[in-house]
Design an enzyme around this catalytic site. Structure first.
Site, short mmCIF file in Angstrom:
data_model
loop_
_atom_site.label_atom_id
_atom_site.label_comp_id
_atom_site.label_asym_id
_atom_site.label_seq_id
_atom_site.Cartn_x
_atom_site.Cartn_y
_atom_site.Cartn_z
N HIS A 16 4.10 -8.12 2.26
CA HIS A 16 3.99 -8.88 1.02
C HIS A 16 5.38 -9.20 0.50
O HIS A 16 6.30 -8.40 0.64
CB HIS A 16 3.21 -8.07 -0.04
CG HIS A 16 2.76 -8.89 -1.20
ND1 HIS A 16 3.56 -9.14 -2.29
CD2 HIS A 16 1.58 -9.52 -1.45
CE1 HIS A 16 2.90 -9.88 -3.16
NE2 HIS A 16 1.69 -10.13 -2.68
N ASP A 72 -4.73 -10.26 0.96
CA ASP A 72 -5.19 -11.52 1.55
C ASP A 72 -5.92 -11.28 2.87
O ASP A 72 -6.88 -11.98 3.19
CB ASP A 72 -4.01 -12.47 1.79
CG ASP A 72 -3.32 -12.87 0.50
OD1 ASP A 72 -4.04 -13.27 -0.43
OD2 ASP A 72 -2.09 -12.78 0.41
#
Length: 428
Positions: free
Chosen positions: A307, A364
């Site tokens: 991330h 995600d």
């Protein structure tokens, strides 16, 4: 620690105050910098080191993997609260009482009817239109059907605007999907909870009842909570900067939706499934693709791992991983794409290369898996992200307006041509 920072430019020293947040974050207040230094500006492409505002909504510590809404740990909210409670918390600053929550939900349901003329706008879009483009357009169009501006100094006016968009937005989300699938548009069932109604509006067939699945409800509720806000990301910053011009709430939200659409932001969960489909088409060998991901000379990029902000495990991924496992187990889906996803996950969590670099599956990765298992089309993934992020955008817009923040106006370093003489067209 000193309460000032000293910067030296061309031998001249300038002092600027430090701003310390409630979690001991430190910033240098440079709002007088350009005036004090006779035109010098700071350069920070992407604003990675620049605080654009002071905010009391969300605290994020990427190094330690911490995410809190209004002081509440995301882990506790996902476990103990529902989406509407979290929306109320983000927007108004405190968790609602039972009476406040019941009124909030009732008022939202009372504002859930979208003007029937909006259907004409949807009809004008071809079925090939991307749902995010449709959603952004419809959200902006709400301004035409609700033309009065929000008086931000009136708590009643602000509250009415909040419940209006929270009521109408899920309808637009469902209509966007149903338009794509050629299904009739309706307004749902006000006897249902917020998340249950979203699911029914999206999936109910005109010739049969829609049966609610508690595991699906719980998974979607958690996904919406986990996506509800994330500090000053691209779409949130867009909402604030558009709103800083005193543009209305609907117009600002529409701009945020457009920002979220990008594959580097909200489109990441769609990119995960597209990557998994590409791996399947190439034979489904996860070992091969994990090796490609580790090869710096290979252009392949492993989507859904690591991330930009979290340098540790994404705290949202820890929560939603269990929901992903529950959904897959309950639905008993045999999908080669989902099997590939589980293979990549297992390898990444045990491979020293990924563990040392903390390239863990992020939210995600798991959200894409859940949405696919639920039967949500891939092009709708980012729309679902927008549904979750809506209360955060509202909260950030409201905070910005109540704080009377100035209009956003970044500076630049000009690198173009210096003064040139104009040449007539015959001499060019």
């Amino acid at each position: 620690m000193s309460n000032k920072a000293t910067l030296e430019i061309n031998g001249e020293k300038h002092e600027f105050p430090l701003v310390v947040g409630t979690e001991n974050e430190v910033g240098i207040d440079i709002k007088t910098f350009r005036a004090a230094t006779n035109g010098v500006v700071t350069l920070d492409p992407g604003f990675k080191n620049t605080g654009s505002c002071e905010s009391g909504i969300t605290f994020l510590n990427g190094e330690q993997g911490i995410l809190r809404y209004r002081g509440y740990a995301i882990e506790e909210l996902a476990d103990k609260a529902d989406f509407l409670e979290v929306a109320f918390l983000l927007i108004f600053g405190e968790l609602p009482t039972k009476d406040q929550l019941e009124k909030f939900h009732s008022d939202i349901k009372g504002q859930s009817i979208v003007d029937d003329d909006v259907k004409k706008i949807i009809d004008a879009f071809p079925k090939t239109a991307h749902p995010m483009g449709v959603l952004s357009s419809l959200t902006s169009a709400l301004t035409a059907f609700n033309p009065s501006s929000v008086n931000v100094d009136s708590e009643e006016d602000m509250y009415n605007s909040v419940v209006r968009i929270l009521g109408k937005f899920p309808v637009l989300v469902a209509w966007t999907m149903r338009k794509k699938q050629g299904l009739p548009l309706d307004y749902g069932d006000n006897s249902l909870g917020y998340v249950e109604n979203v699911l029914q509006m999206m999936f109910k067939k005109p010739n049969q009842d829609y049966v609610q699945n508690p595991i699906i409800i719980d998974a979607l509720d958690k996904l919406l909570i986990l996506h509800a806000d994330h500090e000053q990301n691209c779409s949130t910053s867009t909402v604030r900067i558009v709103g800083s011009s005193h543009a209305g709430l609907f117009a600002s939200l529409s701009a945020g939706i457009s920002a979220l659409w990008g594959p580097l932001h909200g489109g990441a969960n769609q990119a995960v499934i597209e990557m998994l489909e590409a791996i399947k088409e190439d034979g489904g060998d996860t070992h091969k693709y994990m090796a490609k991901a580790k090869d710096k000379t290979d252009p392949f990029r492993l989507m859904g791992f690591g991330h930009r902000v979290y340098k540790n495990f994404d705290p949202r991924a820890r929560i939603i991983k269990k929901s992903a496992d529950d959904v897959l187990a309950d639905l008993g889906i045999e999908d080669p794409i989902l099997e590939i996803a589980k293979g990549l996950e297992a390898e990444a969590l045990s491979d020293d290369y990924f563990v040392k670099r903390k390239l863990y599956p992020n939210v995600d990765f798991y959200s894409g898996i859940i949405y696919r298992a639920m039967g949500i089309p891939i092009e709708m993934f980012t729309v679902m992200f927008a549904l979750g992020r809506l209360p955060g955008w509202i909260a950030q817009w409201r905070e910005m307006r109540l704080n009377k923040e100035p209009i956003g106006r970044p500076r630049q370093i000009y690198t173009g041509e210096t003064l040139r003489d104009f040449k007539s067209i015959n001499n060019r």
